[in-house]
Design a protein around this motif. Sequence first.
Motif, PDB file in Angstrom:
ATOM      1  N   ALA A 120     -14.667  -1.094   5.686  1.00  0.00           N
ATOM      2  CA  ALA A 120     -14.750  -1.502   7.090  1.00  0.00           C
ATOM      3  C   ALA A 120     -13.523  -1.095   7.892  1.00  0.00           C
ATOM      4  N   ILE A 121     -12.323  -1.275   7.328  1.00  0.00           N
ATOM      5  CA  ILE A 121     -11.116  -1.031   8.128  1.00  0.00           C
ATOM      6  C   ILE A 121     -10.141  -0.039   7.489  1.00  0.00           C
ATOM      7  N   GLY A 122     -10.402   0.414   6.252  1.00  0.00           N
ATOM      8  CA  GLY A 122      -9.500   1.360   5.599  1.00  0.00           C
ATOM      9  C   GLY A 122      -8.560   0.657   4.637  1.00  0.00           C
ATOM     10  N   THR A 123      -8.030   1.419   3.693  1.00  0.00           N
ATOM     11  CA  THR A 123      -7.220   0.842   2.618  1.00  0.00           C
ATOM     12  C   THR A 123      -5.937   0.209   3.120  1.00  0.00           C
ATOM     13  N   VAL A 124      -5.137   0.961   3.868  1.00  0.00           N
ATOM     14  CA  VAL A 124      -3.827   0.455   4.300  1.00  0.00           C
ATOM     15  C   VAL A 124      -3.955  -0.739   5.242  1.00  0.00           C
ATOM     16  N   PRO A 125      -4.807  -0.692   6.272  1.00  0.00           N
ATOM     17  CA  PRO A 125      -4.962  -1.893   7.119  1.00  0.00           C
ATOM     18  C   PRO A 125      -5.440  -3.109   6.320  1.00  0.00           C
ATOM     19  N   ALA A 126      -6.307  -2.874   5.333  1.00  0.00           N
ATOM     20  CA  ALA A 126      -6.803  -3.983   4.520  1.00  0.00           C
ATOM     21  C   ALA A 126      -5.672  -4.608   3.697  1.00  0.00           C
ATOM     22  N   ILE A 127      -4.807  -3.760   3.120  1.00  0.00           N
ATOM     23  CA  ILE A 127      -3.669  -4.281   2.350  1.00  0.00           C
ATOM     24  C   ILE A 127      -2.729  -5.076   3.263  1.00  0.00           C
ATOM     25  N   LEU A 128      -2.420  -4.517   4.435  1.00  0.00           N
ATOM     26  CA  LEU A 128      -1.521  -5.201   5.366  1.00  0.00           C
ATOM     27  C   LEU A 128      -2.086  -6.558   5.794  1.00  0.00           C
ATOM     28  N   ALA A 129      -3.367  -6.581   6.122  1.00  0.00           N
ATOM     29  CA  ALA A 129      -3.984  -7.842   6.559  1.00  0.00           C
ATOM     30  C   ALA A 129      -3.952  -8.878   5.443  1.00  0.00           C
ATOM     31  N   THR A 130      -4.238  -8.433   4.231  1.00  0.00           N
ATOM     32  CA  THR A 130      -4.248  -9.361   3.102  1.00  0.00           C
ATOM     33  C   THR A 130      -2.856  -9.900   2.822  1.00  0.00           C
ATOM     34  N   LEU A 131      -1.847  -9.038   2.898  1.00  0.00           N
ATOM     35  CA  LEU A 131      -0.468  -9.483   2.659  1.00  0.00           C
ATOM     36  C   LEU A 131      -0.004 -10.480   3.718  1.00  0.00           C
TER      37      LEU A 131
ATOM     38  N   SER B 233      -7.886  -9.262  -3.643  1.00  0.00           N
ATOM     39  CA  SER B 233      -8.034  -8.139  -2.721  1.00  0.00           C
ATOM     40  C   SER B 233      -6.932  -7.114  -2.913  1.00  0.00           C
ATOM     41  N   ASN B 234      -5.681  -7.586  -2.988  1.00  0.00           N
ATOM     42  CA  ASN B 234      -4.563  -6.657  -3.133  1.00  0.00           C
ATOM     43  C   ASN B 234      -4.580  -5.930  -4.470  1.00  0.00           C
ATOM     44  N   ASN B 235      -4.974  -6.619  -5.534  1.00  0.00           N
ATOM     45  CA  ASN B 235      -5.010  -5.950  -6.833  1.00  0.00           C
ATOM     46  C   ASN B 235      -5.897  -4.711  -6.797  1.00  0.00           C
ATOM     47  N   THR B 236      -7.056  -4.840  -6.188  1.00  0.00           N
ATOM     48  CA  THR B 236      -7.979  -3.698  -6.102  1.00  0.00           C
ATOM     49  C   THR B 236      -7.473  -2.636  -5.138  1.00  0.00           C
ATOM     50  N   LEU B 237      -7.074  -3.057  -3.942  1.00  0.00           N
ATOM     51  CA  LEU B 237      -6.697  -2.095  -2.903  1.00  0.00           C
ATOM     52  C   LEU B 237      -5.428  -1.334  -3.260  1.00  0.00           C
ATOM     53  N   ILE B 238      -4.427  -2.039  -3.787  1.00  0.00           N
ATOM     54  CA  ILE B 238      -3.166  -1.373  -4.117  1.00  0.00           C
ATOM     55  C   ILE B 238      -3.351  -0.442  -5.306  1.00  0.00           C
ATOM     56  N   THR B 239      -4.156  -0.859  -6.288  1.00  0.00           N
ATOM     57  CA  THR B 239      -4.402   0.022  -7.438  1.00  0.00           C
ATOM     58  C   THR B 239      -5.086   1.305  -6.994  1.00  0.00           C
ATOM     59  N   GLU B 240      -6.061   1.192  -6.107  1.00  0.00           N
ATOM     60  CA  GLU B 240      -6.722   2.396  -5.596  1.00  0.00           C
ATOM     61  C   GLU B 240      -5.750   3.269  -4.812  1.00  0.00           C
ATOM     62  N   ALA B 241      -4.898   2.636  -4.015  1.00  0.00           N
ATOM     63  CA  ALA B 241      -3.910   3.407  -3.242  1.00  0.00           C
ATOM     64  C   ALA B 241      -2.979   4.168  -4.176  1.00  0.00           C
ATOM     65  N   VAL B 242      -2.583   3.525  -5.268  1.00  0.00           N
ATOM     66  CA  VAL B 242      -1.680   4.170  -6.227  1.00  0.00           C
ATOM     67  C   VAL B 242      -2.335   5.389  -6.860  1.00  0.00           C
ATOM     68  N   MET B 243      -3.618   5.268  -7.215  1.00  0.00           N
ATOM     69  CA  MET B 243      -4.303   6.361  -7.891  1.00  0.00           C
ATOM     70  C   MET B 243      -4.371   7.631  -7.029  1.00  0.00           C
ATOM     71  N   GLY B 244      -4.252   7.470  -5.707  1.00  0.00           N
ATOM     72  CA  GLY B 244      -4.303   8.647  -4.849  1.00  0.00           C
ATOM     73  C   GLY B 244      -3.010   8.933  -4.121  1.00  0.00           C
ATOM     74  N   ALA B 245      -1.952   8.174  -4.442  1.00  0.00           N
ATOM     75  CA  ALA B 245      -0.720   8.259  -3.661  1.00  0.00           C
ATOM     76  C   ALA B 245       0.220   9.362  -4.100  1.00  0.00           C
ATOM     77  N   ALA B 246       0.025   9.924  -5.294  1.00  0.00           N
ATOM     78  CA  ALA B 246       0.930  10.976  -5.766  1.00  0.00           C
ATOM     79  C   ALA B 246       0.128  12.050  -6.492  1.00  0.00           C
ATOM     80  N   PRO B 247       0.484  13.335  -6.289  1.00  0.00           N
ATOM     81  CA  PRO B 247      -0.245  14.438  -6.932  1.00  0.00           C
ATOM     82  C   PRO B 247       0.164  14.626  -8.391  1.00  0.00           C
ATOM     83  N   VAL B 248      -0.002  13.562  -9.200  1.00  0.00           N
ATOM     84  CA  VAL B 248       0.344  13.604 -10.615  1.00  0.00           C
ATOM     85  C   VAL B 248      -0.822  13.037 -11.408  1.00  0.00           C
ATOM     86  N   GLU B 249      -0.765  13.189 -12.746  1.00  0.00           N
ATOM     87  CA  GLU B 249      -1.813  12.632 -13.581  1.00  0.00           C
ATOM     88  C   GLU B 249      -1.895  11.123 -13.377  1.00  0.00           C
TER      89      GLU B 249
END
Length: 404
Positions: free
Chosen positions: A261-272, A305-321
């Motif tokens: 609905a609102i995107g990963t980063v806005p969702a994390i910020l709102a939850t925090l 909410s944060n556990n899911t959203l932050i984990t997903e953000a991490v998986m795409g946050a760096a161009p590494v394995e």
Amino acid sequence: MLKQPRAVWAVAFACVIAFMGIGLVDPILKSIASQLDATPSQVSLMFTSYMAIMGIAMLVTGVVSSRIGAKRTLLSGLVLIIIFAALAGASDSVSAIVAFRAGWGLGNALFVATALATIVMSAKGSTGQAIILFEAALGIGIASGPLIGGVLGEQSWRAPFFGVSVLMVIALVGTAVFLPSTPPTGRRTSLADPFKALTHKPLLVVAVTAIFYNIGFFTILAAGPFALPELGIIQIGWVYFGWGLLVAFVSVVVAPIVQRAIGTVPAILATLVLFTADLAIMGIFADHPTVVIVGIIASGAFIGSNNTLITEAVMGAAPVERPVASAAYSFVRFTGGAVGPYVALRLFGSEAAPHVHAPFWFGAIMVAIGVAVLAAGARTVAATTHHEETEQQEAEAVLVGDLD
């Protein structure tokens, strides 16, 4: 998402048992402090040693799994948990339990980081769906841990430790039987790889945010029982069971909806922000047990909410394995998990002269700092998460087209 190979379910079941260890000791914290003549801050070291060693050991999980394979790494971690959980249950002093919890944390590190990567690589469907499965296992484990700890703790504070050891034997057998052989593939990672991964700004921003978020997370776990002096072991178990149910439900059902609905980063910020407010309310009304109970249970929604959203953000946050990204992120965030309980209960003082408001204010301030860190780097992180979300939507569109 539910039509997964048996190997995925075997690892997910083992994850449930592994994550029981996080909340298992909550109902028995006061009992251990009383029977072993320890202060709240001394008891908090059971969290600190567990999380600190777990975080440091995350640096070597990729090194180990890339050399002996995921299955052997998982089994090694499970064996260590079985041994050290049993030793903790047989201990006669808080210092011994703290030491054995450190060994337990080493086993959990080998298992958890490898389990996430294994589920992501083995599961059918998108990366997001695989992460939701992992977070569901995490939530169920966190929810059931306090309840099992409360039920067994009614008999003896030692019983929950022995209970985890027995359950881990079952998980060990299931993983050994159902997970196919996973010989090492790809390049061998080094100890330097997680640190190199943290040079990528999006991953660093998310990881630093997670430090402060996890301080709040583990303040809830450590300080909550001591803020409820009138509740018995089983009653505290039920409170944290309700908390864990919300962690599981929101991480699996609500977080993906909010993310779309609102995107990963806005969702994390709102939850925090909501989590900060929850901790602040508990800080204001810490001497009202009903408010503390409601606040603890409600925090499960924000943590899930944060556990899911932050984990997903991490998986795409760096161009590494993914295993390297997971190890780097986990190393940093578990620093918060190690610091939070100890500082929170040092601020609490003693049960004879408690400062019951202080731990929750400490947690609220720390999570608020996490909000500021993520807000400052929001554009950088949003660029990577938007790219991941676009790729996932395109993949789903292609799949739907193929089905049509």
